[in-house]
Design a protein around this motif. Structure first.
Motif, short mmCIF file in Angstrom:
data_model
loop_
_atom_site.label_atom_id
_atom_site.label_comp_id
_atom_site.label_asym_id
_atom_site.label_seq_id
_atom_site.Cartn_x
_atom_site.Cartn_y
_atom_site.Cartn_z
N ILE A 24 -13.67 -5.19 -6.18
CA ILE A 24 -12.46 -5.30 -5.57
C ILE A 24 -11.27 -3.93 -6.11
N THR A 25 -11.28 -4.77 -7.08
CA THR A 25 -9.14 -3.89 -8.00
C THR A 25 -9.87 -2.18 -7.59
N GLY A 26 -11.03 -0.89 -7.54
CA GLY A 26 -11.49 -0.22 -6.99
C GLY A 26 -10.81 -0.35 -5.55
N ILE A 27 -11.26 -0.72 -4.93
CA ILE A 27 -11.64 -0.95 -3.41
C ILE A 27 -10.01 -0.61 -2.76
N MET A 28 -9.07 -1.70 -3.61
CA MET A 28 -7.71 -1.93 -2.84
C MET A 28 -7.45 -0.94 -3.93
N THR A 29 -7.60 -0.10 -5.08
CA THR A 29 -6.90 1.29 -5.21
C THR A 29 -7.36 2.53 -4.29
N ALA A 30 -8.05 2.48 -3.98
CA ALA A 30 -8.98 3.17 -2.77
C ALA A 30 -7.19 3.38 -1.91
N LYS A 70 0.54 -1.31 -0.30
CA LYS A 70 -0.08 -0.04 0.20
C LYS A 70 0.99 1.61 -0.16
N ILE A 71 0.80 2.83 -0.52
CA ILE A 71 0.98 3.02 -0.65
C ILE A 71 0.67 4.61 -0.76
N ASP A 72 1.27 5.35 0.62
CA ASP A 72 0.13 6.47 1.43
C ASP A 72 0.53 7.77 0.49
N GLY A 80 -4.32 2.49 -1.83
CA GLY A 80 -3.47 2.30 -2.11
C GLY A 80 -2.79 1.21 -2.34
N ASP A 81 -2.66 -0.38 -3.23
CA ASP A 81 -2.77 -1.08 -3.91
C ASP A 81 -3.13 -1.18 -4.59
#
Length: 459
Positions: free
Chosen positions: A153-159, A4-6, A161-162
């Motif tokens: 799930i892709t959208g949630i993970m992107t939100a 995950k990116i800050d 930062g992953d």
């Protein structure tokens, strides 16, 4: 290594590209899914390509349906995480997944039992093409649940930062799809080739595996997904917030795809082969728009989290960084399509009489790639600010203009090429207009919260 990116601290270019590059790679992987299918189906012949093109329009339409849950969930999860409210983010994630499951059941049933009239809309002339298109539609859309879950799930993970986990999952799916395609389309040993149906089965099986990889990753997550409860009731306030953000984006996607379907029906008037050209050309063109759409997902989460945290200056800097990168990418894609159209198109369609039509498609669409990249990037940024309605209005109005443009241009000596020019001109207009809209919207943002608090402290 932390996946995950800050997005709230540190160098903007590093944070943004760190999130965006895996998303763009994921988009390229998804594009490779489609191109792999098209390359193998192309060996069967242009009639098979036309069948996949007609049935595939409803797969594209389904993305408009799931966009409500995906966009609403992604933006609200990003806003909640930006505020530091993980519990609220988990509730939004739960609500988005619940909506996705419901939509998948309704859409799957509707397309499976309504395949005949749905394919009949395109007015295809060849009975075998019509039959294969119906089969493709029933398989890919009847089991659309995996595609819907993967998208949300892709959208949630992107939100969160992953963006690496979606890339990993989709690479596994791509490899499986590449193995299954030739086996199920042409057969191998005791396995009998199923042609178009085989391509559909390969795609669905690959998507199902991607879903399983996502579920395994979700079970290990301790930031958000361990709090997600898919089968627990979600409050109406949370559902309403998801719908408020996601509904305009969903309507925009549905209308956009519907317009494309009308134009496909229009293109059918030039022969079933023209539908194959449209299908293959669109897949080739996706090298730019799917990558830009991936970068748009990154800027959406970046803007969403920083907007939630009140870091408005970072929002603006993030957008202009993304816009610069995407304009250069679009320019590169333009050069690629204009300079090497015959070689590229010839990889997918092998009939000599069809290739010149495809070459003209790629050259004409090549002139608008940088503007289309700007359009998608700006939609991502404005959506991150919650301005999905504004995006929908602009997109719907100017995408709808393609229909009268196509009718007028194709009635001239341009013929079928007039339809392709309608696509290009509308994309140029939208790219310029969206950029100007962001300048106006971002100019109305207040000062950063931290800056305001500092100023108040000195008074």
């Amino acid at each position: 290594m932390n996946k995950k990116i800050d997005l709230l601290k540190g160098n903007i270019f590093t944070s943004l590209t760190g999130l965006a590059l895996p998303i763009m790679a994921t988009a390229l992987v998804q594009m490779a899914y489609n191109l792999t299918d098209m390359a193998w189906i192309g060996l069967v012949g242009s009639p098979a390509v036309a069948a996949v093109g007609a049935g595939g329009m409803y797969v594209w339409l389904s993305q408009g349906v799931v966009a409500l849950a995906k966009m609403g969930g992604q933006v609200k999860v990003a806003h909640s995480l930006g505020r530091g409210d993980k519990e609220d983010a988990a509730v939004y994630a739960s609500g988005a997944l619940q909506m996705g499951l419901l939509f998948a059941f309704l859409y799957g049933a509707g397309t499976f039992f309504g395949a005949e009239p749905l394919i009949g809309f395109f007015g295809l002339n060849d009975a075998s093409i019509v039959h294969n298109a119906q089969v493709y539609l029933k398989i890919t859309c009847g089991l659309i649940v995996f595609s819907f879950l993967n998208s949300i799930i892709t959208g949630i993970m992107t939100a969160m930062g992953d963006s690496r986990t979606p890339l990993f999952a989709n690479v596994i799916g791509l490899v499986l799809n590449m193995v299954l395609d030739p086996v199920l389309i042409f057969g191998l040993g005791p396995i009998k080739g199923a042609g178009v149906a085989g391509a559909a089965i390969a795609t669905v099986m690959a998507q199902a595996v991607v879903t399983m990889v996502f579920i395994a990753a979700m079970k290990k997550d301790r930031l958000l997904f361990h709090r997600v409860k898919v089968f627990h009731k979600v409050s109406w306030d949370h559902r309403k917030a998801i719908i408020k953000i996601g509904f305009p984006a969903s309507v925009q996607n549905l209308i956009y795809t519907s317009i494309s379907m009308v134009l496909t029906r229009f293109v059918t008037g030039f022969g079933d082969t023209a539908v194959a050209v449209l299908r293959v050309g669109g897949q080739i063109e996706s090298i730019s728009w799917m990558t830009a759409d991936g970068f748009a997902a990154a800027i959406n989460s970046f803007v969403g989290q920083n907007y939630g945290a009140g870091q408005y200056g970072r929002v603006k800097k993030g957008y202009f960084t993304a816009a610069g990168v995407m304009f250069v990418w679009g320019l590169f894609c333009s050069v690629l399509l204009i300079a090497f159209p015959e070689y590229i198109f010839g990889l997918f369609i092998h009939e000599a009489e069809v290739i010149p039509m495809g070459v003209r498609y790629l050259v004409i669409l090549g002139f608008c790639q940088m503007f289309m990249c700007m359009e998608l990037t700006t939609i991502g940024a404005l959506s991150g600010l919650g301005k999905t309605l504004l995006c929908s209005v602009i997109s719907v109005v100017f995408t709808s203009a393609r229909i009268p443009f196509a009718m007028v241009f194709s009635s001239t000596a341009l013929g079928l090429d007039g339809v392709w020019w309608a696509f290009t001109i509308s994309s140029i207009i939208k790219g310029i207009l969206f950029f100007l809209c962001f300048l106006v919207v971002s100019g109305k943002l207040p000062e950063d919260k931290c800056q305001t608090l500092m100023e108040e402290g000195f008074e």
